[in-house]
Each structure stands twice: as structure tokens, then as C-alpha cells.
Design an enzyme around this catalytic site. Structure first.
Site, short mmCIF file in Angstrom:
data_model
loop_
_atom_site.label_atom_id
_atom_site.label_comp_id
_atom_site.label_asym_id
_atom_site.label_seq_id
_atom_site.Cartn_x
_atom_site.Cartn_y
_atom_site.Cartn_z
N ARG B 297 0.95 -1.35 -0.13
CA ARG B 297 -0.12 0.01 0.07
C ARG B 297 1.00 1.35 -0.01
NH1 ARG B 297 -5.19 -1.83 3.71
NH2 ARG B 297 -6.12 -2.98 1.85
N TYR B 433 -6.36 -0.39 -7.05
CA TYR B 433 -5.78 -1.66 -6.51
C TYR B 433 -5.09 -1.58 -5.10
CZ TYR B 433 -1.42 -0.65 -9.30
OH TYR B 433 -0.20 -0.16 -9.82
N GLU B 434 -4.63 -2.73 -4.45
CA GLU B 434 -4.16 -2.95 -3.08
C GLU B 434 -5.32 -2.19 -2.24
OE1 GLU B 434 -2.13 -4.91 -2.28
OE2 GLU B 434 -1.02 -5.27 -4.25
N GLY B 435 -6.58 -2.58 -2.40
CA GLY B 435 -7.54 -1.98 -1.44
C GLY B 435 -7.95 -0.77 -1.95
#
Lengths: 574, 574
Positions: B297, B433-435
Site C-alpha cells: 500500500r 488496487y491494493e485496497g
């Protein structure tokens, strides 16, 4: 991929923002009765959803294609364009004396709203034709009007605007294309124009290019420009398209989006034989250009509405469909449609509110165009004031909403097949063409604030103040007045440095005023309870959350230019 | 297409935001002297500008390509990747005990900043490898570490993260991929994973997939997940890659941008013979995933910095080059470079300020990662608090700056050949992406605000307050505290409804604090006067204009969820 024309919303905004009842009470627009408007909106909605919307993806994935023989549109487009012409959808706002229906511009705006939401890249073609009609109506001779307007009014022939040249992007005064008199009243045109939307295509048997060029001995700068009509095919004696004129489509641009729309490089007079006619007076090019452009600017603002509408519909459909995760409140462990999750719902309500705000802003300007047509001089000035707001803020909102549309889709939004990405790519041109949004902001703080010594601006402020009731909205209106007054007398660099944030603040104040009004009317109105409830929610969200955001721009709108020039240009690379 | 590594800026931020001097005073990071850091930044800068930046356009126009034999990278990428491995650029932050250089994460961040600014799509590959290294360092056995880490540390082998499945986007608990014990300590993996960045490629002889899967009898939801290491090629007895494992790359996505990066659909165990090893404890998958993900993140937030840096450089170069229109002040009629026009200059200064703000935010988190490594427990908590800000706001800024980059280019920005459009398209995945950024906001108002009963958040507020001097910035910090305190005890829906605007406010306050500090230091520092002057200008612009904007979010960050649920889900389609 389905598209639902937003007829209820359009009728509501036409009635309560554009002031349709006032218009239809005039002789000129007497035919624009509620029943007629309903029929037009339903009709174009069915047509757009059925014929144009399904081609939106094709337009993007196949796109217009350059060939040696001219630009070829994607499969299905020529037929769908013919159906548009035959359905009479081009004639709605076109002049009655030249084969049009002469309906209010506001209604033509709603029709184009629907067509462009169905297929933004396609609808750009008729948008440009309207610009050509306007130029001919206001500046063409009776002969020119007779020769061209009946065909343009139906859309059987299409129009283009030829302004930009490679060395002159936003600087119209630097144009070099030349026009030399042939002696018989006609002119020979020589030069290269770039970024000509629908500069060539196979949708129609004739294309009418309106070209800014410089006549011999004309002064430098914008005052030396004249407007010429250059048909793709010279007219036969019977007025039908005949031999090809000396206009060549050199190439089309490879753009990030709006692939359906061929963006052409046009070369005029490669063989010294490009024939054109002068429109209006020699040296009157810039005035004629503004006639085309002001209309086009509103219609580009409308493109913001179009793409926002479509992106919102797609995101809402996805969010109602996509099941993922239980609600965070813990009431149940069952996964729900993502529209039930607060932050997704916030994005969707924001999308709805911003789309409606952009629509209200553009329709407000459109209604004032009609008032001006009816002879209201103040309305003409209001249009002038509102045009940069509608163009710049309308397109900014189109971009914001299209971006939120991707976000609602999550990873699927980034994959092209979903279609959300197309709207995001398509939208991005709108803050650029027809005068960048920065140019709109300069126009606002320069020409527009200065109209009637600030009187037009202050009258707009007073109109908002007279109706607005929310304290935050009233505060924003006050700040707009305060900043606007200061900008009127500010140094030119300070004006320009603050122009963009000021444009945004004033746009949000204007949208807030219109959204609050709509919310209030919806609360007290009778009708479809679902429609009225969502209108109230969108209005409330706008006034409570988006209006205060614009207050945050006060510092930037009040800032002076010195911070921008505190370092030399070289230091930007450090 | 030239790229200039922002070495002076990186050194400044490492020193004054990441606190490099403190780090290098520790035994562990004693090698990270100013000279060493300078050498690393200059070295990777020269490498990135020379080898990776020229491939950025190829990555976009050619892109990764799926074939039956696996994914083929564009021409030049395999050689450039080998040069990266041979140059040792992958080893900077990798563990010294496994072949890395063990430098501070903050320095590895600066290295990745440069690589990604040169070629964002390419740099995603090492970014994922770092995630795999982290997972193995924290959760792998000694044998697993010995077998894989030396190869991952150099980047000779690359890593992937396999989380998402078609039915489970952001809902990790809904994953279905299964792992069954074979009996010899190994496991058979069966399932399909989507959105696997660099899930296959021809850059390296081995790819190490880290796969979340469910073991037999495991509980439903996230608690039933375990993490497995699945190599593309099973290891021979000597540790070298041997026979192909049963992992198939089914397809790659057709994305709007980041075309260099192959986004794969991976099928594990089509032939019932996909062998994996458990990493950490059974049921420990989610903990291991967070180890990978927290690092990832921050690195995705860093992608926002990367794309912003590159877009800004491109826009500045264009604006210094492009001559158009005289200054509006009327002093001269000569056309000037567009960087001289106030609104263009405003966009460029905003781009610079936002890029620097995003960098400061991410480097602040990175410096705290290193402090945590040195045993500072509070620093670990600060990282946890800052991670959603760095990821979400860093990527939001990357998108804003890339969009401004197009706008500065005008019509040229919309034409793909210019390259500005690529950054805009590339950037758009990063908030997803990545949350998704919505998930980051939920993480902030849920888990992160709750840490130590709000103590971590309040300590951050106090740290800002202790240093901030501008009245507007102090006011924003106060509002952040007020809103944050309210959100701690708010109803869960209200928390989530306000989460995104709150995240933005807190991020801007944090950036404002760091920008103001940098401006103050630049004012009093000795060094390159051009660099120090632009830093002061960017800091001043940020504090004077961007900080007040965030105050405008107070209403939204204070709003309750009821407005979102005032209408049923169906009404969104009305």
C-alpha cells in the site's frame, strides 16, 4: 450497455430551470407545449437508446479510420446517422424558415443531451453542424442561407469549425491560413487546419467547412481574420454537391478517447484550387467565430452532462448488480449489493448530484439563449456570463463523474471491456477543446465580469441571493460577490491567477442555487415519488456537502499572482 | 521523453521528512551515510533515466502480450530488467542476511520512486517482489527463507500477490481457492486468481506466487485463509528452478493503462498437480497478507508520487517550450512560452506542490517503517495510521497531477503521441488496487482511529500542532481533531459515510505540516538557490491555497449517513 434516457429529469429541469412555460407562452415558441416536449424527449430517447447507444462501444473500439479516399466511420454509423436525419432529430432547434422546427434552444439542448449520453463521440457531429447553422444564420447572405441551411437544418449535410493551426492553439490571432479573391466574389483558400472534429467522414454527401483565414493586406492579429465557407464538394448549378473541392484530409489524430469522432488535419488548397465564399464582412471572422463558438461552448458543457449521465447510469447498474461483502453495521453477514455500502453510495449520490448540477447549469444558459432570441437583452448578457461556467464547470464535472464511475466499478472499471474506462477517456477532451477551461476562466474574469461595469455579474449574484435559503449557500454567494468585486479592479495577472478557482466557486454557487430550488420544488410537487425523492436527496447532498467544498476555494480565488512568479520559469524544472 | 531523477528533492525529503540522520545514527543503518545515499540516488537516477525511461512509451504502445507459452514482455524489457538486477538496484532495501544491502526502507522507497517515475508499469514488478520478501521475512521458515530470499533479494526471481478471485474483489473473506495437504508437508492448490500483476512474464527464470487459499475444514471468512508459496517452477534439489508447476496463465486483462504490466488470470491446479508450501501457520493467511499488503500500500501510494513526478516534468518541459500568445499584461505583444501565462503557471505550481506533498507523505511513512524496524513501537503505529493516507491520498494526487499534465498540454495532451495521456491512463488504477481508496478510508475510520483508543491519531495531531505555524493550517489540524474525535464514537454507517472526506482532510493537514516545515527549512538553508526557491514557492502555494481547500471538506466529513439512505437503492436509477 443499456441506456435509459433521463426524460423525467430533463422535463423537470426544462420546467424549473430553463423556464419552459415562459418560453412556450411566446408566439415564437408556442408549439413547445408540455405535450410536445414530452413527445420529443420520449421520441429522441427511444431513438438514442435503440440506435445510437449500442454503437457507443463500437465507436470506441473500432473508431473512425483514415483512408486515402477519406475517413470511414465504424460499421453501423452511416445507417444510424441516416436514421437520425430521417427521424428529424437534427431539425428540432434549427430555424423554421430554413426547414427546421424552430423549437427553443433549451429543447434542442435536451435532445442533444440524450443523443450524446447515448453516444458522445457520435453526437459531436450534429453539435458542430449547429455551430455552422448559427454562423450562417447570423452572418451569411440570403443566398448562402438558401443554399446551405435547408441541408444543414436536417443534418443531411454536416458542418465543421476550422480554427486551430499547428502554430496557433489557443492563440487565434496567430492564424496563417490565407484567402485570396478570385475576382468573381469567390476566394481561394490555402492553409492547414488541425483538430477539425468530423473534418471528414462518410455519414453525409456534403460537409460544410467554416474556415478562419486571413485576406490580403489584412491587419495582424484577430482583426485580420475573416470567415469562409468551404464546401467539401462545390455546388452544382442546381445546388447539389458536385465536383470535389481542393480540401484534403491529411490524417486523423490518435486520441486517448472519443475515437468515434475523426479529429482531422485538413489541408486546403494543396493544388491551388480550394474555393470558398466569404461569410459576413471581411475582417468579421472573429465575430462570426464567437457566434459559432459561444453555441459550441454551451454544447461542450453539455458533453460534460452527457458523459456524466451515462457514467452514472453505468455505475448505478453495476453497483446494484455486484454483490460483495456484508454491511459493516453487522446486522447481517449476508453479502449485499455494493450500492448498500456507505462509501459506494456516497460516490453514487455525488455522481447523481454533480450530473444534475451540470445539467441545471447548462439548461439555465440554454433557457436564457431562448429568452435572448425573444428579445430579452439581459438574457443575452446572462448567457455571456454563464457560458464560461457551463463550458468549464460542466466539463470538469463530466470528468469527475466519469472518474467516480471507474472507482465504483473497482478493478473492473480499469478493464476496457466494462466500458466505464471509455467514458473517462472520452470525457478528458472536453476541458480542452472549444477554448480550454483556463481560457474560459480568463474570459470570465476579463470580459464577462467587466460587462456593464460588473452589472451583469452583480445581477446574477442578486438573483441567486433573492432565492437561496441555506446559510452555507448564502455565504458562498456572498463570497462570490466579494471576490468578484475585487477581481473587477485587480491587476490583470492577479485576475488570471485567481480565475480558475473563482470560476469554480461561482459555478458551484450557481448550481447550488439551482439544486436547492429543485429540491424545494420536488418536496412540494406531486408526481413520481421515486423521482421526486431522489431529486430531493441529490439537492440536499449538493447543498450540504458540495457547496461547502467550494468555500474552501476562497483563499485560492483571493490569492495574488506573486506566488506564481516567486521563482523563475527555470526553477520549475528543479 | 527525457526524465530527470529528482535527486535534490529526494535527498531533502529523506533528510527533513523521513529523518535519515536519525536512522543512520543507528548501528543497523550506519551505512546509510549522506554520501552513500547520494551515490545510491545518483546511481539509480542515471540507470533509470538511461535504461528504463526510454522504455516507458514502448511499455504503453506495445504492452505485455499473452501467448500460449506465457507472457512476453515488450522488446527491451528483459535486457533492462537484467541490467536492474545486475546493478543491484533490487537489493537496496532487501535483508542483509539474505543477500540484500539492508538499507533503510526510506532509501529503498526513494530508489523505487525514481524507477517508477522512469517507468511506472515496469517498476510494479520489483514492487511486488518486495511484498513477497516481506511475507517470507516475517512468516517464512528458515528453509523457505534460505531457498527463496537470496534470489528475491536481488530481483533475479520475482514475486506476486494472489488475493483476488472473480467472486471476491475487495471481500477477501469470500475467497474459494483451496489447498489440500499432500502428506509430505506440501499442499496441492486449486483455484483461479484474477488481477495478478506480473503473474507471468519473461523477465526472470522463476516467479514466486504467494497465494491465499482455504485449507480443508477451515472456518468461513478471513480466518480460514492461509498463505501458500507456489513457485512457477518446482525447485530442484540444488535449489534451481526445475519442472514447471501446474500454474497456467489463462489470459491478461485489456486495461486502460499500465500496459507494460501484465495483469494475469492465473489458474492453479488445472491438472490437479499444483504444488505449494504453507507460509506461516495454517489460518495465518490474513496476517501474512497484511504484511505484504501494508508494504504494497505504501508502494502504491508511491506510484502516485512516481506518476505525478513524471507528469510534472513533462508538463514543465512542454510549457517552457511551447510559445503561444503574448502576456495579458500588455507589456509586450511578443508571444511567450506558455509557462509565463498565469493560469498555466498556476497549474504547474500546483502540480509541483502536490507532487512534493505526496512524496512527503509517503516518505514520512517510510521513515517510520525504519524507526519501527529499529524498535520504536510508536513508529509502527504511526505507519499503521499513515498507510491509508499515503495509499489513498498519494494516488489521488497522482491522478490529479496527471490530469493537470494533460491540461497544460492542451489539445496535444489528448493525442497519444505526446505521452501525457499515458500517465493519466496509467495513474487511474492506483486508487483501485491494493485496497480501493474507499477501503483505505474505511480502514482509517475503523481500525486506525481506534488504535490505542484514539491515542495514535491524537499523537499525530499533537505532533502536527506542535510544529505548524500558519493559522489556516492550524485551523485545519483543529478540525481534523474535532472530526476525528467525533468519528471515533460515531455509528458505523456515519463513520463510513464521512470516511473519504475525512481521509482527504487529514492527509492535507499532514502534507501541509510537512510542506510548511520544508518551506521553512528551505528559507534558512544553504544550498542550490534555485532548488531552495522552488521548494519555498511550492510550500507557500500548498499552505496558502491547498490547505484552505481541505477546510471545505469539513461539512462532508461531519455529515451523517442518513442523506445517503434517504432514498432506496432503486431510486438511484430514477
Amino acid at each position: 450497455m443499456t441506456f435509459t434516457p433521463p426524460v423525467a429529469e430533463q422535463r423537470f429541469v426544462l420546467e424549473h430551470v430553463a423556464g419552459l412555460a415562459d418560453l412556450s407562452s411566446s408566439d415564437r415558441f408556442a408549439e413547445a407545449t408540455p405535450d410536445m416536449v414530452e413527445a420529443v424527449l420520449e421520441g429522441v430517447g427511444a431513438f438514442a437508446a435503440g440506435e445510437w447507444a449500442p454503437l457507443d462501444r463500437t465507436g470506441d473500439t473500432v473508431g473512425a479510420r483514415w483512408t486515402e479516399d477519406g475517413v470511414v466511420m465504424p460499421k453501423g454509423f452511416p445507417e444510424a446517422y441516416r436514421a437520425y436525419v430521417e427521424g428529424g432529430w437534427g431539425t428540432i432547434g434549427a430555424p423554421a424558415e430554413h426547414g427546421g422546427q424552430g423549437m427553443p434552444f433549451a429543447i434542442a439542448t435536451a435532445v442533444l443531451d440524450t443523443l450524446g449520453a447515448a453516444n458522445m463521440g457520435f453526437a459531436l457531429c450534429p453539435t458542430l453542424t449547429v455551430g455552422a447553422i448559427e454562423a450562417l444564420m447570423h452572418h451569411g447572405s440570403a443566398e448562402q442561407q438558401a443554399a446551405y441551411l435547408p441541408h444543414l437544418s436536417t443534418g443531411a449535410w454536416t458542418g465543421t469549425m476550422n480554427l486551430t493551426e499547428p502554430q496557433a492553439g489557443s492563440d487565434v490571432g496567430a492564424l496563417r491560413t490565407r484567402a485570396e479573391p478570385v475576382g468573381d466574389g469567390r476566394w481561394k483558400i490555402t492553409g492547414t487546419k488541425i483538430y477539425i472534429s468530423y473534418g471528414d467522414h462518410d455519414l453525409a454527401p456534403q460537409i460544410v467547412h467554416l474556415v478562419l483565414a486571413r485576406t490580403p493586406g489584412a491587419p495582424a492579429g484577430t482583426k485580420g481574420l475573416s470567415l469562409f465557407l468551404v464546401p467539401k464538394y462545390c455546388l452544382n448549378d442546381d445546388g447539389s454537391p458536385g465536383e470535389a473541392n481542393d480540401v484534403r484530409v491529411v490524417s486523423i489524430e490518435h486520441k486517448m478517447g472519443l475515437h468515434a469522432s475523426p479529429t482531422c488535419v485538413l489541408s486546403f488548397g494543396d493544388n491551388g484550387d480550394c474555393i470558398g465564399e466569404l461569410i459576413g464582412a471581411e475582417g468579421g471572422g472573429i465575430a462570426a467565430m464567437f457566434t459559432m463558438m459561444n453555441n459550441a461552448r454551451l454544447n461542450v458543457g453539455l458533453q460534460g452532462v452527457q458523459v456524466a449521465e451515462r457514467a452514472t447510469q453505468k455505475a448505478v447498474a453495476y453497483a446494484r448488480d455486484r454483490i460483495q461483502s456484508a454491511r459493516a453495521d453487522g446486522a447481517s453477514r449476508e453479502p449485499v449489493a455494493i450500492i448498500e455500502h456507505p462509501d459506494v453510495r456516497r460516490m453514487l449520490l455525488r455522481m447523481k448530484a454533480q450530473t444534475q448540477a451540470a445539467r441545471a447549469l447548462v439548461y439555465l444558459a440554454a433557457g436564457n439563449v431562448d429568452r435572448a432570441t425573444l428579445g430579452d437583452a439581459d438574457a443575452r448578457k446572462r448567457v455571456d456570463l454563464l457560458t464560461p461556467l457551463a463550458k468549464a464547470h460542466g466539463t470538469d464535472l463530466g470528468n469527475e463523474v466519469a472518474s467516480l464511475g471507474i472507482q465504483v466499478h473497482g478493478g473492473m472499471g480499469y478493464v476496457e471491456e466494462t466500458g466505464a474506462a471509455q467514458h473517462f477517456r472520452d470525457a478528458r477532451i472536453t476541458p480542452i477543446y472549444e477554448g480550454t477551461n483556463g481560457i474560459q476562466a480568463a474570459d470570465l474574469v476579463g470580459r464577462k465580469l467587466a460587462m456593464d461595469n460588473g452589472g451583469v455579474f452583480l445581477a446574477h449574484v442578486e438573483a441567486m441571493r433573492a432565492e437561496a435559503s441555506d446559510a452555507g449557500l448564502r455565504a458562498l454567494i456572498d463570497v462570490c460577490e466579494e471576490v468578484g468585486r475585487r477581481l473587477m479592479t485587480a491587476d490583470v495577472d492577479d485576475k488570471l491567477a485567481a480565475s480558475y478557482p473563482f470560476l469554480t466557486m461561482l459555478s458551484v454557487a450557481t448550481c447550488g442555487w439551482l439544486m436547492e430550488r429543485q429540491g424545494r420544488i420536488a418536496r412540494d410537487a406531486e408526481g413520481d415519488p421515486i423521482f421526486l425523492a431522489q431529486k430531493q436527496a441529490a439537492a440536499r447532498f449538493y447543498v450540504e456537502q458540495i457547496v461547502p467544498e467550494a468555500m474552501g476555494l476562497k483563499a485560492a480565488a483571493s490569492a495574488r499572482a506573486d506566488v506564481l512568479y516567486a521563482i523563475p520559469a527555470d526553477a520549475f524544472a528543479a
